[in-house]
Scaffold this motif. Structure first.
Motif, PDB file in Angstrom:
ATOM      1  N   LEU B 407       1.010  -1.327   0.018  1.00 42.47           N
ATOM      2  CA  LEU B 407       0.026  -0.133  -0.038  1.00 42.47           C
ATOM      3  C   LEU B 407       0.824   1.147   0.066  1.00 42.47           C
ATOM      4  O   LEU B 407       1.653   1.411   1.002  1.00 42.47           O
ATOM      5  CB  LEU B 407      -0.945   0.009   1.303  1.00 42.47           C
ATOM      6  CG  LEU B 407      -1.803  -1.086   1.495  1.00 42.47           C
ATOM      7  CD1 LEU B 407      -2.376  -1.157   2.715  1.00 42.47           C
ATOM      8  CD2 LEU B 407      -2.842  -1.434   0.219  1.00 42.47           C
ATOM      9  N   VAL B 408       0.929   1.955  -1.157  1.00 47.38           N
ATOM     10  CA  VAL B 408       1.631   3.232  -1.379  1.00 47.38           C
ATOM     11  C   VAL B 408       1.410   4.332  -0.182  1.00 47.38           C
ATOM     12  O   VAL B 408       0.180   4.603  -0.057  1.00 47.38           O
ATOM     13  CB  VAL B 408       1.619   3.677  -2.732  1.00 47.38           C
ATOM     14  CG1 VAL B 408       2.400   4.997  -2.789  1.00 47.38           C
ATOM     15  CG2 VAL B 408       2.031   2.800  -3.598  1.00 47.38           C
ATOM     16  N   GLY B 409       2.410   4.614   0.508  1.00 52.61           N
ATOM     17  CA  GLY B 409       2.111   5.641   1.577  1.00 52.61           C
ATOM     18  C   GLY B 409       2.635   6.924   1.031  1.00 52.61           C
ATOM     19  O   GLY B 409       3.175   7.252   0.030  1.00 52.61           O
ATOM     20  N   ALA B 410       1.973   7.834   1.716  1.00 54.99           N
ATOM     21  CA  ALA B 410       2.304   9.416   1.328  1.00 54.99           C
ATOM     22  C   ALA B 410       4.017   9.652   1.594  1.00 54.99           C
ATOM     23  O   ALA B 410       4.539  10.310   0.760  1.00 54.99           O
ATOM     24  CB  ALA B 410       1.559  10.534   2.304  1.00 54.99           C
ATOM     25  N   GLY B 411       4.323   9.211   2.742  1.00 49.51           N
ATOM     26  CA  GLY B 411       5.787   9.438   2.908  1.00 49.51           C
ATOM     27  C   GLY B 411       6.636   8.004   2.998  1.00 49.51           C
ATOM     28  O   GLY B 411       6.052   7.029   2.745  1.00 49.51           O
ATOM     29  N   GLN B 416       2.432   0.378   3.465  1.00 48.57           N
ATOM     30  CA  GLN B 416       2.355  -0.821   4.269  1.00 48.57           C
ATOM     31  C   GLN B 416       2.141  -2.050   3.246  1.00 48.57           C
ATOM     32  O   GLN B 416       2.131  -1.972   2.284  1.00 48.57           O
ATOM     33  CB  GLN B 416       0.776  -0.603   5.040  1.00 48.57           C
ATOM     34  CG  GLN B 416       0.848   0.686   6.105  1.00 48.57           C
ATOM     35  CD  GLN B 416      -0.432   0.611   6.670  1.00 48.57           C
ATOM     36  OE1 GLN B 416      -1.460   0.855   6.086  1.00 48.57           O
ATOM     37  NE2 GLN B 416      -0.345   0.613   8.199  1.00 48.57           N
ATOM     38  N   ILE B 417       2.077  -3.258   3.959  1.00 50.77           N
ATOM     39  CA  ILE B 417       1.801  -4.298   3.385  1.00 50.77           C
ATOM     40  C   ILE B 417       0.334  -5.050   3.622  1.00 50.77           C
ATOM     41  O   ILE B 417      -0.022  -5.062   4.944  1.00 50.77           O
ATOM     42  CB  ILE B 417       2.834  -5.307   3.423  1.00 50.77           C
ATOM     43  CG1 ILE B 417       4.296  -4.692   2.799  1.00 50.77           C
ATOM     44  CG2 ILE B 417       2.515  -6.617   2.928  1.00 50.77           C
ATOM     45  CD1 ILE B 417       5.366  -5.748   3.046  1.00 50.77           C
ATOM     46  N   ALA B 418      -0.568  -5.108   2.706  1.00 56.12           N
ATOM     47  CA  ALA B 418      -1.764  -5.514   2.859  1.00 56.12           C
ATOM     48  C   ALA B 418      -1.711  -6.927   2.657  1.00 56.12           C
ATOM     49  O   ALA B 418      -1.122  -7.437   1.841  1.00 56.12           O
ATOM     50  CB  ALA B 418      -2.939  -4.954   2.201  1.00 56.12           C
ATOM     51  N   ASP B 419      -2.182  -7.702   3.315  1.00 59.60           N
ATOM     52  CA  ASP B 419      -2.513  -9.330   3.307  1.00 59.60           C
ATOM     53  C   ASP B 419      -3.872  -9.633   2.816  1.00 59.60           C
ATOM     54  O   ASP B 419      -4.911  -9.471   3.504  1.00 59.60           O
ATOM     55  CB  ASP B 419      -2.177  -9.946   4.685  1.00 59.60           C
ATOM     56  CG  ASP B 419      -2.712 -11.522   4.618  1.00 59.60           C
ATOM     57  OD1 ASP B 419      -2.750 -11.877   3.649  1.00 59.60           O
ATOM     58  OD2 ASP B 419      -2.700 -12.043   5.635  1.00 59.60           O
ATOM     59  N   ALA B 420      -4.189  -9.853   1.432  1.00 58.54           N
ATOM     60  CA  ALA B 420      -5.531  -9.875   0.844  1.00 58.54           C
ATOM     61  C   ALA B 420      -6.211 -11.167   1.353  1.00 58.54           C
ATOM     62  O   ALA B 420      -7.316 -11.105   1.402  1.00 58.54           O
ATOM     63  CB  ALA B 420      -5.263  -9.865  -0.675  1.00 58.54           C
ATOM     64  N   ALA B 424      -5.407  -8.439   6.839  1.00 53.98           N
ATOM     65  CA  ALA B 424      -4.841  -7.643   7.706  1.00 53.98           C
ATOM     66  C   ALA B 424      -3.808  -6.629   6.895  1.00 53.98           C
ATOM     67  O   ALA B 424      -3.454  -7.044   5.795  1.00 53.98           O
ATOM     68  CB  ALA B 424      -3.941  -8.591   8.706  1.00 53.98           C
ATOM     69  N   ARG B 425      -3.080  -5.958   8.212  1.00 51.27           N
ATOM     70  CA  ARG B 425      -1.992  -5.237   7.121  1.00 51.27           C
ATOM     71  C   ARG B 425      -0.879  -4.985   8.233  1.00 51.27           C
ATOM     72  O   ARG B 425      -1.020  -5.074   9.656  1.00 51.27           O
ATOM     73  CB  ARG B 425      -2.428  -3.908   6.776  1.00 51.27           C
ATOM     74  CG  ARG B 425      -3.197  -2.930   8.134  1.00 51.27           C
ATOM     75  CD  ARG B 425      -3.954  -1.803   7.384  1.00 51.27           C
ATOM     76  NE  ARG B 425      -4.731  -1.317   8.532  1.00 51.27           N
ATOM     77  CZ  ARG B 425      -4.503  -0.300   9.519  1.00 51.27           C
ATOM     78  NH1 ARG B 425      -3.178  -0.064   9.530  1.00 51.27           N
ATOM     79  NH2 ARG B 425      -5.345  -0.140  10.170  1.00 51.27           N
ATOM     80  N   ALA B 426       0.424  -4.614   7.869  1.00 48.32           N
ATOM     81  CA  ALA B 426       1.534  -4.562   8.629  1.00 48.32           C
ATOM     82  C   ALA B 426       2.385  -3.308   7.633  1.00 48.32           C
ATOM     83  O   ALA B 426       2.122  -3.284   6.868  1.00 48.32           O
ATOM     84  CB  ALA B 426       2.157  -5.679   8.875  1.00 48.32           C
ATOM     85  N   ALA B 427       3.164  -2.729   8.690  1.00 45.00           N
ATOM     86  CA  ALA B 427       4.022  -1.610   8.212  1.00 45.00           C
ATOM     87  C   ALA B 427       4.964  -2.142   7.629  1.00 45.00           C
ATOM     88  O   ALA B 427       5.310  -3.485   7.489  1.00 45.00           O
ATOM     89  CB  ALA B 427       4.618  -0.847   9.319  1.00 45.00           C
ATOM     90  N   LEU B 428       5.451  -1.497   6.374  1.00 44.26           N
ATOM     91  CA  LEU B 428       6.643  -1.871   5.494  1.00 44.26           C
ATOM     92  C   LEU B 428       7.868  -1.470   6.062  1.00 44.26           C
ATOM     93  O   LEU B 428       8.002  -0.493   6.204  1.00 44.26           O
ATOM     94  CB  LEU B 428       6.273  -1.534   4.102  1.00 44.26           C
ATOM     95  CG  LEU B 428       7.134  -2.336   2.989  1.00 44.26           C
ATOM     96  CD1 LEU B 428       6.754  -1.699   1.611  1.00 44.26           C
ATOM     97  CD2 LEU B 428       8.742  -1.849   3.176  1.00 44.26           C
ATOM     98  N   GLY B 452       3.494  -5.661  -9.071  1.00 42.75           N
ATOM     99  CA  GLY B 452       2.662  -5.111 -10.124  1.00 42.75           C
ATOM    100  C   GLY B 452       1.147  -4.631  -9.440  1.00 42.75           C
ATOM    101  O   GLY B 452       0.336  -4.535 -10.003  1.00 42.75           O
ATOM    102  N   GLY B 453       1.255  -4.549  -7.979  1.00 41.08           N
ATOM    103  CA  GLY B 453      -0.122  -4.191  -7.193  1.00 41.08           C
ATOM    104  C   GLY B 453      -0.907  -5.335  -7.195  1.00 41.08           C
ATOM    105  O   GLY B 453      -2.137  -5.086  -6.495  1.00 41.08           O
ATOM    106  N   HIS B 454      -0.599  -6.649  -7.561  1.00 39.50           N
ATOM    107  CA  HIS B 454      -1.590  -7.500  -7.446  1.00 39.50           C
ATOM    108  C   HIS B 454      -1.313  -8.502  -6.162  1.00 39.50           C
ATOM    109  O   HIS B 454       0.055  -8.244  -5.841  1.00 39.50           O
ATOM    110  CB  HIS B 454      -1.143  -8.581  -8.789  1.00 39.50           C
ATOM    111  CG  HIS B 454      -1.468  -8.108 -10.088  1.00 39.50           C
ATOM    112  ND1 HIS B 454      -2.952  -8.066 -10.355  1.00 39.50           N
ATOM    113  CD2 HIS B 454      -0.988  -7.508 -10.778  1.00 39.50           C
ATOM    114  CE1 HIS B 454      -2.932  -7.406 -11.764  1.00 39.50           C
ATOM    115  NE2 HIS B 454      -1.622  -7.027 -12.081  1.00 39.50           N
TER     116      HIS B 454
END
Lengths: 412, 481
Positions: B407-411, B416-420, B424-428, B452-454
């Motif tokens: 998940l692209v962040g502003a800074g 983050q990394i989303a677990d599809a 759940a999600r976690a910080a990258l 590729g965002g997949h």
């Protein structure tokens, strides 16, 4: 989440009361047996603040282990912290993600780049960056898509190397534009010509797509692009005007001068500044056409004084284009003939090397066999004891590299 | 030109494996430059004999003579020799020649075309190997003689015991000093330590190196970074308490279960050797997928970590190799390859480190890398909790996510990394030990580009603060980040 199991497991595993760890030797064990963990868990903040000022100055409020009088309060604090800190370190379950997944990169229908060519790209990026423009142009012609892992490095290179941008934009295609939105440094690629010219891009609201349309129009019909710019100019906003000025400067044409000069009175200071710069460069631009490569080489070689610096300067001024075969052969023959005459003024070995390298970089690969013959002749001459001439070995290396590089990309 | 004599054949290595031999990126770069036929003369290969050789034109008048041999066939490590003065090993000439060979550009040569120098080299190498074997045999003989002579055996055993006891005494003394130091800091307050600079930490770490407890010394040295973090009181106290726990564990190691005792010994600095692990470790035979690889450059050594996942389970193993700086650690396992091998796991509380007992086959196809078996972020968190439960000094666990999306962040810090799959999600977490900070950007962008965002399989190191990505699978490729 297994917070509590983990914590009790550590406690159990670290100092297991059942394994005969008795006699109060294990202070930690003693602490555990008193049911330490649950008491310690909530006390992290208190433990930190006590540790900060020191146990000499502030006593731990409660749950002081009684009994073992030898237990130092500082060590008690560390034992408690080992247990309380564990809860912090084990963490909770990861936070939930219930939002929509971001839009993935659009599919790229082009065939994937063959493996040898992918390895070649690695070699070019690592060791031969000067061949990247040629390679990208060849990939664009062949119509392959690159392994996506290369895109960030290439987008970074395009930031400073404006020469590769047009080819890069097409080679990276729609997935490249998708990726470029992730970094503020890669936005330039959105303003480059797309794979197909689509008037909807110009009619749409997105400034980058509109500029990309004009960039594409310049490639198919520069006059149509110029007409479009003049016609649209009054309604455009400053960012678009800046983009259009950049395009006019890339496709500089002295005929643009009156129009550009009229922009020096634009409302925006930014636009005025850029227009002034462009007008200046258009005025300085020589009107006479670029000389034909082969004819100019022949002329410079026939004028005796022309051997050396003049030739070198001319060759270097043409180092952003592919050379014709006949001109390249003229240069090779001159290098072979003059290589031995080290004493001749103006023909330093440094200049010879520079020109040689330029031949290796820009001559068509069809001259490769001629260079191979020169190398073989030199080996024979050296074997016969003749003084060594110019060494064409390095030129052959470059030509071989480029020959293989282009061969890997030729569509079967 | 090159010669035969060797019965063990070597099929051509793929370029990826040769890349993994390079001691550093600069050598590889230079090697790639030399991987075209131009600078080479008299080069040839006898692939079925496992030999490649050639002469490379260098800056001097005499070309460098390069030879490489695969004494154990294609699956073994090659040995090389080059007459250049480089202290890199293998040098750029060797890498260039091997890459050329890998690309199929080194012609096959007959046995009569072997120059004398290759014969000489092979001869001297074989002689050395024989000498080494003779030495080993002599040693074994001595050992056998000692076994026959109980007095001598007892003497040697006693000497070894004395040395081991000496080291234990030194460690004991060092840890006593450490405990005293920790106690003094907590008594007088951590603020005092924060004001004292790095000097006391450095002195203490040196004292622990002298005490032959390198694991503890490294932890103490890491206190410096704890003290400079924004949340330094929490981090320093946490590290203090872990050191305290390690001292306690060491003192009571005889009372601990054997695997946990082994973990405590390793954390202090008494690791099992590869031979010991091979002897006493749990053997697991499987086809292992090479999940990822990281090189960590320390003072004098480069450490390479390679993670493998068994095909028949989801078990992850970590292989370690070390080399002096400037040389390549011996594990040339390209990411995405499959390795048919028997491993032995170090018998520890949370078994992860393994050694190769027998390597049978390595297959690699960079365009069609098999995807690993992945779980969810919750699985990773559970694995971390389990590892921490078994080994309280655990900092992160290797984990494979089955379908991860960045998940692209502003800074830079807000990605983050989303677990599809697991919602759940976690910080990258992008920081990589011993690697410059600009790598963090490469890591994030590489992950986004290659996946590729997949939703894609992702291997990385998980800890509650986030996930540090190492490899992502997309478009049939395994991309090292």
């Amino acid at each position: 989440m297994p917070d509590t199991t983990a914590e009790t497991a550590v406690v159990g595993a670290t100092v297991n009361p059942d394994t005969g760890d008795t006699a109060g030797e294990a202070r930690l064990s003693a602490l555990m047996e008193r049911g330490g963990p649950p008491a310690a868990v909530g006390r992290w903040a208190e433990l930190v603040s006590t540790a900060l000022v020191g146990t000499d100055r502030r006593a731990l409020s409660s749950a002081q282990p009684d009994g073992e009088d030898s237990q130092d309060p500082a060590l008690t604090l560390l034992s408690l912290a080992a247990v309380a800190g564990l809860v912090h370190r084990v963490g909770g379950p990861p936070p939930r993600f219930d939002g929509a997944l971001p839009r993935p990169a659009p599919a790229d229908p082009r065939p994937p780049l063959p493996d040898p060519a992918a390895r070649r790209l690695r070699a070019i990026l690592d060791s031969y960056p000067k061949y990247l423009p040629q390679w990208l142009a060849a990939v664009r012609r062949a119509g392959y898509r690159l392994p996506a892992g290369f895109s960030p490095a290439l987008l970074d290179l395009g930031r400073t190397n404006t020469l590769i941008r047009a080819d890069l934009a097409v080679v990276l295609g729609a997935p490249g534009r998708w990726l470029a939105k992730a970094s503020g440094n890669w936005k330039y690629i959105l303003r480059e010509a797309r794979e197909t010219l689509d008037e909807a891009d110009w009619q749409g609201p997105d400034q980058d797509s509109r500029l990309a349309y004009v960039a594409g129009l310049y490639l198919v019909g520069p006059d149509a692009a110029r007409r479009l710019i003049r016609q649209a100019w009054p309604q455009e906003r400053v960012p678009v005007k800046m983009g259009l000025l950049a395009l006019m400067s890339r496709h500089a044409d002295p005929a643009d001068l009156p129009f550009v000069e009229s922009l020096i009175k634009d409302d925006s200071k930014q636009v005025r500044g850029e227009a002034t710069l462009l007008a200046g460069s258009l005025q300085r631009r020589p009107g006479r056409p670029v000389p034909d490569f082969t004819a100019e080489i022949r002329r410079l070689l026939s004028v005796h004084r022309g051997i050396g610096r003049d030739l070198h300067n001319f060759v270097m001024s043409r180092s952003d284009e592919d050379w014709p075969e006949d001109g390249s052969v003229l240069l090779l023959d001159a290098l072979a003939a003059h290589g031995e005459r080290r004493d001749e003024p103006g023909w330093s070995s440094w200049i010879a090397e520079q020109v040689q390298t330029a031949v290796g970089d820009h001559a068509p690969v069809s001259v490769r066999d001629r260079v191979a013959r020169l190398v073989a002749d030199q080996a024979l001459a050296a074997a016969a004891g003749e003084p060594p001439g110019a060494d064409f070995g390095p030129v052959l290396v470059l030509l071989d590299f480029r020959r293989d590089m282009l061969a890997e990309l030729s569509v079967p | 030109m090159v010669g035969a004599i060797n019965p063990a054949g070597a099929a051509r290595w793929p370029a990826e494996r040769i890349h993994a031999l390079a001691p550093d990126p600069a050598s590889l770069k230079a090697g790639v430059k030399l991987s075209s036929p131009g600078p080479w003369s008299e080069y040839g290969a006898r692939s079925e004999a496992g030999l490649v050789g050639g002469a490379c034109k260098g800056s001097g008048a005499k070309p460098y003579q390069v030879s490489a041999e695969f004494p154990d066939g294609a699956e073994g490590q090659p040995v090389y020799k080059c007459t250049c003065p480089s202290r890199k090993f293998p040098c750029k000439h060797t890498l260039g020649l091997l890459l050329l060979w890998s690309a199929g550009a080194v012609p096959e040569a007959g046995p009569d075309a072997i120059p004398a120098r290759v014969h000489e080299w092979l001869g001297s190498r074989r002689e050395r190997a024989e000498r080494g074997e003779a030495r080993k045999a002599a040693q074994e003989e001595r050992a056998a003689a000692q076994a026959a002579d109980p007095a001598a055996a007892a003497r040697t055993e006693k000497a070894a015991e004395r040395r081991a006891a000496q080291r234990i005494d030194r460690i004991n003394a060092g840890l006593d000093d450490l405990e005293l130091w920790l106690r003094d800091q907590v008594r007088s307050g951590l603020t005092g330590l924060k004001g004292a600079g790095y000097r006391p930490i450095d002195d203490l770490a040196r004292r622990l190196v002298d005490a032959q407890a390198p694991g503890v010394a490294a932890r103490v040295r890491a206190l410096a970074s704890c003290l400079s973090a924004p949340d330094w009181p929490d981090r320093t106290l946490a590290e203090f308490s872990l050191l305290h726990l390690l001292i306690q564990g060491w003192r009571h190691r005889d009372a601990l279960p054997a695997p946990l005792a082994a973990t405590v010994r390793r954390r202090v600095g008494l690791s099992l050797t590869a031979a010991e692990i091979a002897e006493c470790g749990e053997r697991v035979s499987d086809r292992w997928l090479v999940l990822g690889s990281r090189d960590l450059a320390a003072d004098k050594l480069t450490e390479r970590r390679v993670w493998l996942q068994g095909e028949s389970g989801t078990r992850i193993a970590m292989l370690l190799a070390f080399a002096p700086n400037g040389q390549a650690p011996g594990l040339a396992l390209p990411v995405g390859a499959t390795l048919d091998a028997e491993l032995a796991f170090a018998p520890e509380a949370a078994p992860l480190r393994a050694v190769l007992v027998e390597q049978r086959d390595l297959s690699t196809d960079p365009g069609r890398a098999p995807a690993p078996q992945g779980g969810t972020l919750d699985d990773a968190a559970s694995a971390f909790a389990a590892a921490l439960a078994a080994d309280p000094w655990t900092t992160s666990v290797p984990a494979v996510l089955g379908s991860a999306v960045p998940l692209v962040g502003a800074g830079p810090g807000s990605w983050q990394i989303a677990d599809a799959k697991g919602a759940a999600r976690a910080a990258l977490v992008a920081e990589v030990d011993g690697i410059e900070p600009s790598r963090a950007d490469h890591l994030r962008h590489g992950l986004l580009a290659s996946g590729g965002g997949h939703p894609a399989p992702l291997f990385g190191l998980y800890r509650p603060a986030g996930m540090n990505p190492i490899t992502v699978w997309g478009d049939g490729r395994a991309a090292s980040l």
